[in-house]
Structure formats: structure tokens, C-alpha cells
Scaffold this motif. Structure first.
Motif, PDB file in Angstrom:
ATOM      1  N   GLY A 191      17.454 -10.099   3.479  1.00 36.16           N
ATOM      2  CA  GLY A 191      17.201  -9.526   4.796  1.00 36.16           C
ATOM      3  C   GLY A 191      17.669 -10.442   5.911  1.00 36.16           C
ATOM      4  N   ILE A 192      17.415 -11.744   5.762  1.00 40.25           N
ATOM      5  CA  ILE A 192      17.857 -12.708   6.776  1.00 40.25           C
ATOM      6  C   ILE A 192      19.381 -12.714   6.873  1.00 40.25           C
ATOM      7  CG2 ILE A 192      17.948 -15.166   7.346  1.00 40.25           C
ATOM      8  CD1 ILE A 192      15.167 -15.416   6.085  1.00 40.25           C
ATOM      9  N   LYS A 193      20.038 -12.610   5.725  1.00 35.07           N
ATOM     10  CA  LYS A 193      21.503 -12.576   5.711  1.00 35.07           C
ATOM     11  C   LYS A 193      22.024 -11.375   6.508  1.00 35.07           C
ATOM     12  CE  LYS A 193      25.407 -12.054   2.521  1.00 35.07           C
ATOM     13  NZ  LYS A 193      25.798 -11.843   1.105  1.00 35.07           N
TER      14      LYS A 193
ATOM     15  N   ALA B 249       1.114 -15.514   0.735  1.00 35.96           N
ATOM     16  CA  ALA B 249       0.926 -15.019  -0.632  1.00 35.96           C
ATOM     17  C   ALA B 249       1.995 -14.005  -1.014  1.00 35.96           C
ATOM     18  CB  ALA B 249      -0.459 -14.397  -0.777  1.00 35.96           C
ATOM     19  N   LEU B 250       2.521 -13.285  -0.035  1.00 34.51           N
ATOM     20  CA  LEU B 250       3.575 -12.307  -0.330  1.00 34.51           C
ATOM     21  C   LEU B 250       4.843 -13.004  -0.788  1.00 34.51           C
ATOM     22  CD1 LEU B 250       4.680  -9.430  -0.351  1.00 34.51           C
ATOM     23  CD2 LEU B 250       5.175  -9.652   2.088  1.00 34.51           C
ATOM     24  N   LEU B 251       5.139 -14.159  -0.187  1.00 38.28           N
ATOM     25  CA  LEU B 251       6.336 -14.910  -0.568  1.00 38.28           C
ATOM     26  C   LEU B 251       6.240 -15.451  -1.991  1.00 38.28           C
ATOM     27  CD1 LEU B 251       6.987 -16.891   2.736  1.00 38.28           C
ATOM     28  CD2 LEU B 251       8.188 -14.858   1.924  1.00 38.28           C
ATOM     29  N   GLU B 252       5.024 -15.508  -2.535  1.00 41.51           N
ATOM     30  CA  GLU B 252       4.840 -15.989  -3.894  1.00 41.51           C
ATOM     31  C   GLU B 252       4.993 -14.885  -4.922  1.00 41.51           C
ATOM     32  OE1 GLU B 252       1.265 -18.287  -4.353  1.00 41.51           O
ATOM     33  OE2 GLU B 252       1.409 -19.096  -2.323  1.00 41.51           O
TER      34      GLU B 252
ATOM     35  N   VAL C  76       0.819  -1.212   0.000  1.00 43.47           N
ATOM     36  CA  VAL C  76       0.000   0.000   0.000  1.00 43.47           C
ATOM     37  C   VAL C  76       0.854   1.263   0.000  1.00 43.47           C
ATOM     38  CG1 VAL C  76      -1.929  -1.130   1.159  1.00 43.47           C
ATOM     39  CG2 VAL C  76      -0.172   0.003   2.519  1.00 43.47           C
ATOM     40  N   VAL C  77       2.107   1.122   0.381  1.00 41.05           N
ATOM     41  CA  VAL C  77       2.994   2.293   0.432  1.00 41.05           C
ATOM     42  C   VAL C  77       4.165   2.119  -0.513  1.00 41.05           C
ATOM     43  CG1 VAL C  77       4.528   3.671   1.883  1.00 41.05           C
ATOM     44  CG2 VAL C  77       2.359   2.849   2.798  1.00 41.05           C
ATOM     45  N   MET C  78       4.824   0.953  -0.431  1.00 43.31           N
ATOM     46  CA  MET C  78       5.997   0.695  -1.266  1.00 43.31           C
ATOM     47  C   MET C  78       6.248  -0.802  -1.297  1.00 43.31           C
ATOM     48  SD  MET C  78       9.046   1.727   1.342  1.00 43.31           S
ATOM     49  CE  MET C  78       9.064   1.046   3.015  1.00 43.31           C
ATOM     50  N   PRO C  79       6.902  -1.303  -2.337  1.00 40.34           N
ATOM     51  CA  PRO C  79       7.298  -2.712  -2.351  1.00 40.34           C
ATOM     52  C   PRO C  79       8.344  -2.979  -1.267  1.00 40.34           C
ATOM     53  CG  PRO C  79       7.412  -1.741  -4.551  1.00 40.34           C
ATOM     54  CD  PRO C  79       7.236  -0.618  -3.591  1.00 40.34           C
ATOM     55  N   SER C  80       8.369  -4.202  -0.759  1.00 42.74           N
ATOM     56  CA  SER C  80       9.350  -4.552   0.278  1.00 42.74           C
ATOM     57  C   SER C  80      10.773  -4.311  -0.198  1.00 42.74           C
ATOM     58  CB  SER C  80       9.174  -6.020   0.676  1.00 42.74           C
ATOM     59  OG  SER C  80       7.899  -6.251   1.223  1.00 42.74           O
TER      60      SER C  80
END
Length: 325
Positions: free
Chosen positions: A182-184, A168-171, A141-145
Motif C-alpha cells: 500500500g505504501i508503494k 497488533a494488526l501488524l503482527e 469485522v468486515v473483510m481482511p485488509s
């Protein structure tokens, strides 16, 4: 200039004159300063009592070394200022708390536009000191991750991130690689099938969440900024409850995965398993990782053989029982 050390104007002039002369008597000092002799004598008497000057002969005075005479005074003065500053900060917090109780607008601030929400997303992450909690739903709604540069900068400062992603976001294209990056960098990531709301909480002090996204068929984003209150505590409790039931997403580029115990899987296998348990379809995993569907299916079959599972559900159950994730 020496008022901060507790000297009045005449005392400072007397002290400076003695420093220049080395020592002097009362009449000589009074004449040099153009002051009354009685007034000068009273100043010298007070300065002797407070350790600024010493009487070297009857009616004749010499200055005490500045670092001895004035240093402790400045330290005491600084301590008094520090105590006063702490008292002011405490009073300010009490004032803000009282104001929030009297004025609900200070507890919940409504952000009427997408631009205002984007600015707050940026500000809360830039000012975060300890931890940011995130609910990431599908769509944006504001910006892509991928455009959330503030998170990368905050992670670089040592701010902790705990993020729950909607399945669904992970898809969505590019999200698996984005989450892995990010995890890295230190993000702790988990996944659930659905999330009740989009939300960000910074330092357990301020929460930000959209309220109304569609009004009358038009996209009218309205959001709320929630400050210290029972409502904020409820939102934090909601996050922690979702975090407990969410599936960890594991990834380590160098193959070192913490707290895996006797898990027989390497880093790539753990990452694939975490996506499977999170419910991401094999076809999506293949697309996101740049692999063929056949390759992903072969790796999934390998995981099932290791677990002695016949189905993906059995694989997930075995992974949970053996603490692979």
C-alpha cells in the motif's frame, strides 16, 4: 426546434422560409406560410429588432446568417441554464442541510448488518474524490485488509490515503507485506499501540464506524454512517490527534525515501526501524519479512550501533530526535 434560441413557432417558420428563398416580401411570405399578412408583418418587425432579419428594400427582408443571428442567443441561453443549475445545486444543499437539522436520521444512519457495512465500505471508497482516513484495528469485522481492492483502485485514481494501524494488526500474518504494498502505491501509513475504534472517513464528508459488535453472545454487527455534523468534526479531530502521535511506517522498494534529510539509513533499514518503533516484536518482523530471527536481531543491533543506543527505547528516542522517521 429553434425555441431554445428564443423563436416562437411563426418566427421559426418565417426565418426558415427566408433562409430557403434568400429574400422575400411580406405578402409572399404570408402566402407561402398560409398566415395572415398582418401577423407575418408583426413577426418580421420583431425579428428585425432582434437581429434575425434585415430589410433589404421597403417591405422586403433577408435572413441574417444563422451563426450570427442564433449563435449568441444559444450562448446566452446556455449561460442562463448554467446559472440556474448552480442556483438549484445551492438550493439543494440548503435543503439537505435544513433537512438534516430537522431529522437526526439524516445525520446518523444505522447500518444493521455486516453486509450493509461492507457495501458502505465499498461505496465510500469508490466515490471518494480526495482523501480517505482510516483507523485499522487488529482483527477484522468486515473483510481482511488484503481483500480491500477498493483502496488499490482509489489510490490508482489519485485519492490520498492516511491509515493508522494498530500494532497488533501488524503482527498478523501477511500484514507487513500488505502495508508495504500500500505504501508503494501511495498510502501514508502510521502505527500506534492501540486505537479506540475502527473508523473510515471519506473526503471529510462521511464517517463510517461500527457501534456494536457483540449482542447477547451473538455476533451482531451494527455500524453508523455519520454525515456532515459536529459529530463528524469530532471524529476528524480524533483521527488527526491520533495521526500526530502515531509512528510513521517508511518503505521504498527502490531505496528512495522522501524527506529523510541526513538520515544514514537506507530504505530497508528505515522500514525495519519504523516497525521496531511501532512496537512490532522482532520475531514477528522476521516471520513477516521471511528472514531468520538472528538476521533481524543482527540488523537491529546494527541500527543501535549507528544510533549509539543500548536499548530499543534509546534507539526510538534517537530516531525521533534525528528525524529519521
Amino acid at each position: 426546434m429553434l425555441k431554445a434560441a428564443g423563436l416562437d413557432e411563426l418566427e421559426e417558420r418565417v426565418y426558415r422560409a427566408l433562409v430557403r428563398a434568400g429574400e422575400a416580401d411580406t405578402p409572399g411570405l404570408a402566402a407561402e406560410l398560409g398566415a395572415g399578412e398582418a401577423e407575418t408583418a408583426r413577426a418580421l418587425a420583431g425579428m428585425r429588432e432582434s437581429g434575425l432579419v434585415r430589410e433589404v428594400a421597403p417591405g422586403r427582408f433577408a435572413p441574417v446568417a444563422p451563426e450570427v443571428a442564433l449563435g449568441p442567443r444559444l450562448v446566452r441561453g446556455q449561460e442562463a441554464i448554467d446559472w440556474a443549475r448552480q442556483a438549484i445545486e445551492q438550493l439543494s444543499e440548503e435543503y439537505r442541510a435544513s433537512a438534516r437539522r430537522r431529522d437526526a436520521h439524516r445525520l446518523i444512519e444505522v447500518l444493521p448488518s455486516r453486509a450493509a457495512l461492507r457495501e458502505q465500505v465499498r461505496h465510500l471508497q469508490d466515490s471518494a474524490r480526495e482523501e480517505v482516513l482510516y483507523f485499522c484495528r487488529a482483527g477484522h469485522v468486515v473483510m481482511p485488509s488484503q481483500d480491500n481492492d477498493e483502496e488499490l483502485q482509489a489510490l490508482g485514481r489519485g485519492v490520498g490515503y492516511r491509515v493508522i494501524y494498530e500494532r497488533a494488526l501488524l503482527e498478523e500474518p501477511g500484514m507487513v507485506a500488505n502495508v508495504a504494498y500500500g505504501i508503494k502505491l501511495g498510502e501514508q501509513a502510521r502505527a500506534v499501540r492501540t486505537l479506540p475504534v475502527r473508523m473510515m472517513i471519506a473526503d471529510r464528508e462521511t464517517a463510517l464506524l461500527p457501534l456494536v459488535q457483540h449482542v447477547g453472545g451473538m455476533t451482531e454487527l451494527t455500524a453508523a454512517l455519520v454525515r456532515d455534523s459536529s459529530l463528524l468534526e469530532a471524529l476528524i479531530a480524533l483521527f488527526e490527534a491520533q495521526w500526530e502521535r502515531a509512528t510513521p511506517i517508511r518503505f521504498s522498494e527502490d531505496g528512495q525515501v522522501a524527506d529523510t534529510g541526513s538520515c544514514p539509513l537506507d530504505a530497508d533499514e528505515l522500514y525495519l526501524l519504523s516497525l521496531l518503533v511501532a512496537g512490532v516484536p522482532e520475531k514477528t518482523i522476521a516471520s513477516q519479512l521471511g528472514l531468520s530471527l538472528r538476521t533481524v536481531q543482527r540488523r537491529v543491533y546494527h541500527l543501535m550501533r549507528l544510533a549509539g543506543a543500548q536499548t530499543r527505547m534509546q534507539l526510538a528516542w534517537h530516531a525521533a530526535r534525528e528525524h529519521w522517521l
